[in-house]
Design a protein around this motif. Sequence first.
Motif, PDB file in Angstrom:
ATOM      1  N   ARG A  81      19.315 -19.585 -13.699  1.00 47.54           N
ATOM      2  CA  ARG A  81      20.403 -18.847 -13.081  1.00 47.54           C
ATOM      3  C   ARG A  81      19.875 -17.931 -11.986  1.00 47.54           C
ATOM      4  N   CYS A  82      20.354 -18.128 -10.755  1.00 49.38           N
ATOM      5  CA  CYS A  82      19.883 -17.316  -9.646  1.00 49.38           C
ATOM      6  C   CYS A  82      20.884 -17.387  -8.501  1.00 49.38           C
ATOM      7  N   ASN A  83      21.071 -16.291  -7.785  1.00 52.65           N
ATOM      8  CA  ASN A  83      21.955 -16.225  -6.630  1.00 52.65           C
ATOM      9  C   ASN A  83      21.196 -15.685  -5.434  1.00 52.65           C
ATOM     10  N   GLY A  84      21.516 -16.214  -4.252  1.00 51.60           N
ATOM     11  CA  GLY A  84      20.905 -15.743  -3.018  1.00 51.60           C
ATOM     12  C   GLY A  84      21.970 -15.197  -2.083  1.00 51.60           C
ATOM     13  N   TYR A  85      21.600 -14.257  -1.236  1.00 56.39           N
ATOM     14  CA  TYR A  85      22.555 -13.569  -0.376  1.00 56.39           C
ATOM     15  C   TYR A  85      22.045 -13.536   1.062  1.00 56.39           C
ATOM     16  N   LEU A  86      22.951 -13.759   1.999  1.00 56.91           N
ATOM     17  CA  LEU A  86      22.647 -13.581   3.409  1.00 56.91           C
ATOM     18  C   LEU A  86      23.323 -12.286   3.848  1.00 56.91           C
ATOM     19  N   THR A  87      22.531 -11.312   4.212  1.00 55.07           N
ATOM     20  CA  THR A  87      23.036  -9.999   4.600  1.00 55.07           C
ATOM     21  C   THR A  87      22.762  -9.761   6.075  1.00 55.07           C
ATOM     22  N   VAL A  88      23.802  -9.370   6.791  1.00 57.65           N
ATOM     23  CA  VAL A  88      23.675  -9.058   8.217  1.00 57.65           C
ATOM     24  C   VAL A  88      23.782  -7.547   8.380  1.00 57.65           C
ATOM     25  N   THR A  89      22.766  -6.943   8.977  1.00 62.03           N
ATOM     26  CA  THR A  89      22.797  -5.519   9.299  1.00 62.03           C
ATOM     27  C   THR A  89      22.906  -5.373  10.816  1.00 62.03           C
ATOM     28  N   ASN A  90      22.934  -4.154  11.286  1.00 66.28           N
ATOM     29  CA  ASN A  90      22.980  -3.953  12.732  1.00 66.28           C
ATOM     30  C   ASN A  90      21.616  -4.134  13.387  1.00 66.28           C
ATOM     31  N   LYS A  91      20.600  -4.548  12.580  1.00 73.00           N
ATOM     32  CA  LYS A  91      19.272  -4.791  13.130  1.00 73.00           C
ATOM     33  C   LYS A  91      18.657  -6.119  12.714  1.00 73.00           C
ATOM     34  N   ARG A  92      19.093  -6.660  11.551  1.00 75.46           N
ATOM     35  CA  ARG A  92      18.443  -7.866  11.036  1.00 75.46           C
ATOM     36  C   ARG A  92      19.451  -8.823  10.409  1.00 75.46           C
ATOM     37  N   VAL A  93      19.037 -10.105  10.298  1.00 77.08           N
ATOM     38  CA  VAL A  93      19.724 -11.094   9.471  1.00 77.08           C
ATOM     39  C   VAL A  93      18.745 -11.415   8.349  1.00 77.08           C
ATOM     40  N   ILE A  94      19.161 -11.163   7.093  1.00 77.72           N
ATOM     41  CA  ILE A  94      18.229 -11.225   5.962  1.00 77.72           C
ATOM     42  C   ILE A  94      18.757 -12.165   4.891  1.00 77.72           C
ATOM     43  N   PHE A  95      17.911 -13.083   4.428  1.00 66.95           N
ATOM     44  CA  PHE A  95      18.221 -13.849   3.224  1.00 66.95           C
ATOM     45  C   PHE A  95      17.371 -13.270   2.104  1.00 66.95           C
ATOM     46  N   HIS A  96      18.013 -12.909   0.977  1.00 68.55           N
ATOM     47  CA  HIS A  96      17.263 -12.295  -0.119  1.00 68.55           C
ATOM     48  C   HIS A  96      17.798 -12.784  -1.455  1.00 68.55           C
ATOM     49  N   ALA A  97      16.903 -12.893  -2.425  1.00 66.38           N
ATOM     50  CA  ALA A  97      17.267 -13.331  -3.776  1.00 66.38           C
ATOM     51  C   ALA A  97      16.229 -12.816  -4.753  1.00 66.38           C
ATOM     52  N   SER A  98      16.637 -12.671  -6.005  1.00 63.70           N
ATOM     53  CA  SER A  98      15.707 -12.242  -7.047  1.00 63.70           C
ATOM     54  C   SER A  98      15.990 -12.996  -8.328  1.00 63.70           C
ATOM     55  N   ALA A  99      14.932 -13.237  -9.083  1.00 66.28           N
ATOM     56  CA  ALA A  99      15.032 -13.859 -10.402  1.00 66.28           C
ATOM     57  C   ALA A  99      14.237 -12.989 -11.372  1.00 66.28           C
ATOM     58  N   ALA A 100      14.046 -13.493 -12.586  1.00 66.56           N
ATOM     59  CA  ALA A 100      13.405 -12.680 -13.620  1.00 66.56           C
ATOM     60  C   ALA A 100      12.002 -12.234 -13.219  1.00 66.56           C
ATOM     61  N   THR A 101      11.226 -13.123 -12.595  1.00 68.54           N
ATOM     62  CA  THR A 101       9.828 -12.807 -12.296  1.00 68.54           C
ATOM     63  C   THR A 101       9.466 -12.994 -10.833  1.00 68.54           C
ATOM     64  N   ILE A 104      12.453 -13.176  -3.201  1.00 65.74           N
ATOM     65  CA  ILE A 104      12.239 -13.842  -1.924  1.00 65.74           C
ATOM     66  C   ILE A 104      13.006 -13.095  -0.852  1.00 65.74           C
ATOM     67  N   ASN A 105      12.411 -13.016   0.344  1.00 65.32           N
ATOM     68  CA  ASN A 105      13.028 -12.303   1.455  1.00 65.32           C
ATOM     69  C   ASN A 105      12.639 -13.003   2.754  1.00 65.32           C
ATOM     70  N   LYS A 106      13.641 -13.483   3.498  1.00 67.82           N
ATOM     71  CA  LYS A 106      13.416 -14.076   4.815  1.00 67.82           C
ATOM     72  C   LYS A 106      14.304 -13.331   5.793  1.00 67.82           C
ATOM     73  N   GLU A 107      13.780 -13.001   6.962  1.00 64.79           N
ATOM     74  CA  GLU A 107      14.589 -12.218   7.882  1.00 64.79           C
ATOM     75  C   GLU A 107      14.289 -12.555   9.336  1.00 64.79           C
ATOM     76  N   VAL A 108      15.276 -12.281  10.172  1.00 60.62           N
ATOM     77  CA  VAL A 108      15.170 -12.453  11.616  1.00 60.62           C
ATOM     78  C   VAL A 108      15.724 -11.194  12.264  1.00 60.62           C
ATOM     79  N   GLN A 109      15.045 -10.685  13.290  1.00 59.05           N
ATOM     80  CA  GLN A 109      15.568  -9.557  14.032  1.00 59.05           C
ATOM     81  C   GLN A 109      16.842  -9.981  14.750  1.00 59.05           C
ATOM     82  N   LEU A 110      17.896  -9.182  14.629  1.00 59.59           N
ATOM     83  CA  LEU A 110      19.204  -9.539  15.176  1.00 59.59           C
ATOM     84  C   LEU A 110      19.139  -9.853  16.664  1.00 59.59           C
ATOM     85  N   GLU A 111      18.397  -9.074  17.400  1.00 60.76           N
ATOM     86  CA  GLU A 111      18.343  -9.256  18.851  1.00 60.76           C
ATOM     87  C   GLU A 111      17.705 -10.577  19.256  1.00 60.76           C
TER      88      GLU A 111
END
Length: 239
Positions: A81-101, A104-111
Amino acid sequence: MYCGSCGNKISEQTEFCPACGARNSQYRRPIGGSIENELNKRREEYMSTYTRDNRSESMPVLSEGEQVVKSYNCANVRFPRCNGYLTVTNKRVIFHASAATSNINKEVQLESVSGLDCYTGTNINFFGILVALAVFVGSIALANEVRGGGKYLIIGILIAAGIAFLSVQKTYFLKVFSSKANNSPISLGAGVRSLAGNESLYTLRCRATNETTAMVMELGALISDLQTLGDHAIEKWKK
């Protein structure tokens, strides 16, 4: 007033920011009632509005002046069981997810975002459909040859239905391209197999969720507005 941590608009009566969970330093406890009861009430409000899907557990730390504009639950894995999220901030586009152990974090600068490749559809495994059909036909044949074969027929139907269900699944693909990278820094939907103990990697080879279609339809306009309008686009997309 605004949250001192993430910049989300809040009232003076709000103790914990519903966007990031930070405590409002200007909050003053109402006269009457215990501090413990008031704190519990505010924590319950925060938990019910933001952390019900553990979205904040994997969210990376925001930089100075950075605000969360929109977050999509875009990746779903049933087991583990795991969920991942794409979060957009005013500076970055971030994919992040967490599991028990693992995390993961992948990001791109918005500009630097230069393009998107998005797809949603249905993935049909025809081999699985044929296997389900074979199990169904076999269970009918076995039920006709064996006394009390009705139970075998029921078991066969349940197994065939399960295989058929798993053979037809929603699917999607998302790539975020950056002008500062040769390859796509964020690529979701296919291409990665995980190892035991690194369950968060499963979200990169993931199923669509009820927020995926909205993400695919909105993401280009959201990034374009933030690139051209800057912080003026934040309130528009937070609504």
